[in-house]
Design a protein around this motif. Structure first.
Motif, PDB file in Angstrom:
ATOM      1  N   PRO A  14      66.092  49.425  66.027  1.00 21.47           N
ATOM      2  CA  PRO A  14      67.373  48.991  66.590  1.00 21.47           C
ATOM      3  C   PRO A  14      68.084  47.894  65.793  1.00 21.47           C
ATOM      4  CG  PRO A  14      65.789  49.297  68.340  1.00 21.47           C
ATOM      5  CD  PRO A  14      65.039  49.450  67.046  1.00 21.47           C
ATOM      6  N   TYR A  15      67.363  46.874  65.355  1.00 17.29           N
ATOM      7  CA  TYR A  15      68.016  45.778  64.633  1.00 17.29           C
ATOM      8  C   TYR A  15      68.614  46.258  63.313  1.00 17.29           C
ATOM      9  CZ  TYR A  15      68.723  41.673  61.745  1.00 17.29           C
ATOM     10  OH  TYR A  15      69.281  40.741  60.902  1.00 17.29           O
ATOM     11  N   ASN A  16      67.786  46.850  62.465  1.00 17.22           N
ATOM     12  CA  ASN A  16      68.283  47.293  61.155  1.00 17.22           C
ATOM     13  C   ASN A  16      69.335  48.395  61.286  1.00 17.22           C
ATOM     14  OD1 ASN A  16      66.858  45.561  59.312  1.00 17.22           O
ATOM     15  ND2 ASN A  16      65.005  46.627  59.934  1.00 17.22           N
ATOM     16  N   GLY A  17      69.188  49.248  62.292  1.00 19.84           N
ATOM     17  CA  GLY A  17      70.191  50.287  62.523  1.00 19.84           C
ATOM     18  C   GLY A  17      71.540  49.696  62.896  1.00 19.84           C
TER      19      GLY A  17
ATOM     20  N   VAL B  72      58.969  37.016  71.490  1.00 17.50           N
ATOM     21  CA  VAL B  72      59.076  37.488  70.117  1.00 17.50           C
ATOM     22  C   VAL B  72      60.515  37.420  69.603  1.00 17.50           C
ATOM     23  CG1 VAL B  72      58.702  39.485  68.618  1.00 17.50           C
ATOM     24  CG2 VAL B  72      57.098  38.998  70.459  1.00 17.50           C
ATOM     25  N   GLY B  73      61.478  37.660  70.437  1.00 15.10           N
ATOM     26  CA  GLY B  73      62.879  37.680  70.028  1.00 15.10           C
ATOM     27  C   GLY B  73      63.444  39.076  70.152  1.00 15.10           C
TER      28      GLY B  73
ATOM     29  N   LEU C 245      70.421  39.489  65.915  1.00 18.41           N
ATOM     30  CA  LEU C 245      71.795  39.693  65.445  1.00 18.41           C
ATOM     31  C   LEU C 245      72.564  38.380  65.425  1.00 18.41           C
ATOM     32  CD1 LEU C 245      72.640  43.012  67.326  1.00 18.41           C
ATOM     33  CD2 LEU C 245      72.453  42.728  64.838  1.00 18.41           C
ATOM     34  N   VAL C 246      72.391  37.571  66.453  1.00 13.41           N
ATOM     35  CA  VAL C 246      73.056  36.266  66.500  1.00 13.41           C
ATOM     36  C   VAL C 246      72.576  35.408  65.332  1.00 13.41           C
ATOM     37  CG1 VAL C 246      73.270  34.103  67.803  1.00 13.41           C
ATOM     38  CG2 VAL C 246      73.487  36.301  68.987  1.00 13.41           C
ATOM     39  N   LYS C 247      71.267  35.375  65.107  1.00 10.87           N
ATOM     40  CA  LYS C 247      70.703  34.555  64.028  1.00 10.87           C
ATOM     41  C   LYS C 247      71.149  35.028  62.644  1.00 10.87           C
ATOM     42  CE  LYS C 247      66.653  32.675  66.324  1.00 10.87           C
ATOM     43  NZ  LYS C 247      65.189  32.587  66.344  1.00 10.87           N
ATOM     44  N   ALA C 248      71.454  36.305  62.514  1.00  9.44           N
ATOM     45  CA  ALA C 248      71.923  36.820  61.225  1.00  9.44           C
ATOM     46  C   ALA C 248      73.232  36.146  60.828  1.00  9.44           C
ATOM     47  CB  ALA C 248      72.094  38.340  61.278  1.00  9.44           C
TER      48      ALA C 248
ATOM     49  N   VAL D  99      78.742  37.775  67.860  1.00 11.93           N
ATOM     50  CA  VAL D  99      77.908  38.659  68.681  1.00 11.93           C
ATOM     51  C   VAL D  99      78.028  38.218  70.123  1.00 11.93           C
ATOM     52  CG1 VAL D  99      75.554  39.475  69.142  1.00 11.93           C
ATOM     53  CG2 VAL D  99      76.278  39.023  66.787  1.00 11.93           C
ATOM     54  N   THR D 100      78.334  39.163  71.002  1.00 16.99           N
ATOM     55  CA  THR D 100      78.375  38.908  72.439  1.00 16.99           C
ATOM     56  C   THR D 100      77.196  39.642  73.062  1.00 16.99           C
ATOM     57  OG1 THR D 100      80.792  38.779  72.395  1.00 16.99           O
ATOM     58  CG2 THR D 100      79.743  39.128  74.549  1.00 16.99           C
ATOM     59  N   VAL D 101      76.398  38.887  73.841  1.00 10.93           N
ATOM     60  CA  VAL D 101      75.254  39.471  74.515  1.00 10.93           C
ATOM     61  C   VAL D 101      75.602  39.557  76.004  1.00 10.93           C
ATOM     62  CG1 VAL D 101      72.786  39.299  75.003  1.00 10.93           C
ATOM     63  CG2 VAL D 101      73.711  38.427  72.831  1.00 10.93           C
TER      64      VAL D 101
END
Length: 153
Positions: free
Chosen positions: A105-108, A134-135, A141-144, A149-151
């Motif tokens: 999911p993250y890399n995608g 774990v995160g 995405l926010v840390k990138a 980014v809206t969660v």
């Protein structure tokens, strides 16, 4: 001489042009899609809905038809989105596209945001307890720090 950046401030624009939302059929991702749809409508932006099809090598090794299952999920998501769009046509018009990517999911989502030139990313909060330690994908995405980014809870 100034260095050219891929995302430069463009004078005369107001807000994002492409709002990307990650969807996977979970309740939180559907709430995120609704929220992103409202943002896209108000900003007159393109709403890009992205489903990342997981690549599960372990499942495939055991003979589980993973690709068939994830393709079916993608088809159901498109059907649900089209139905929702038809129900609000003329009242709540939003330009939208649906894309699928493969991977975790993250890399995608990172790959999708880059390829689709997303100006903003919306995701649902993780519904898994382990992600608090774990995160989650949202936190990563926010840390990138590459897009707003809206969660959505």
């Amino acid at each position: 001489m100034t260095e050219q950046h891929s995302h430069q401030f463009e004078r005369g624009t107001d807000g994002p042009k492409v709002i990307m939302v990650g969807v996977d059929g979970s309740e939180s991702s559907l709430r995120a899609a609704s929220y992103a749809g409202g943002l896209a409508r108000r900003q007159r932006a393109l709403l890009t809905l992205v489903y990342v099809q997981p690549v599960m090598a372990a499942g495939a090794a055991l003979g589980v038809p993973v690709a068939d299952t994830t393709d079916q999920i993608a088809e159901e998501l498109v059907r649900d989105i089209q139905l929702a769009a038809e129900q609000v046509k003329g009242i709540f018009d939003v330009r939208w596209e649906f894309h699928t990517f493969r991977g975790d999911p993250y890399n995608g989502l990172v790959s999708a945001a880059d390829q689709l030139k997303a100006d903003a990313v919306v995701v649902g909060a993780s519904e898994q307890a382990g992600h608090r330690i774990v995160g989650s994908v949202a936190i990563r995405l926010v840390k990138a720090g590459r897009w707003p980014v809206t969660v959505v809870p």
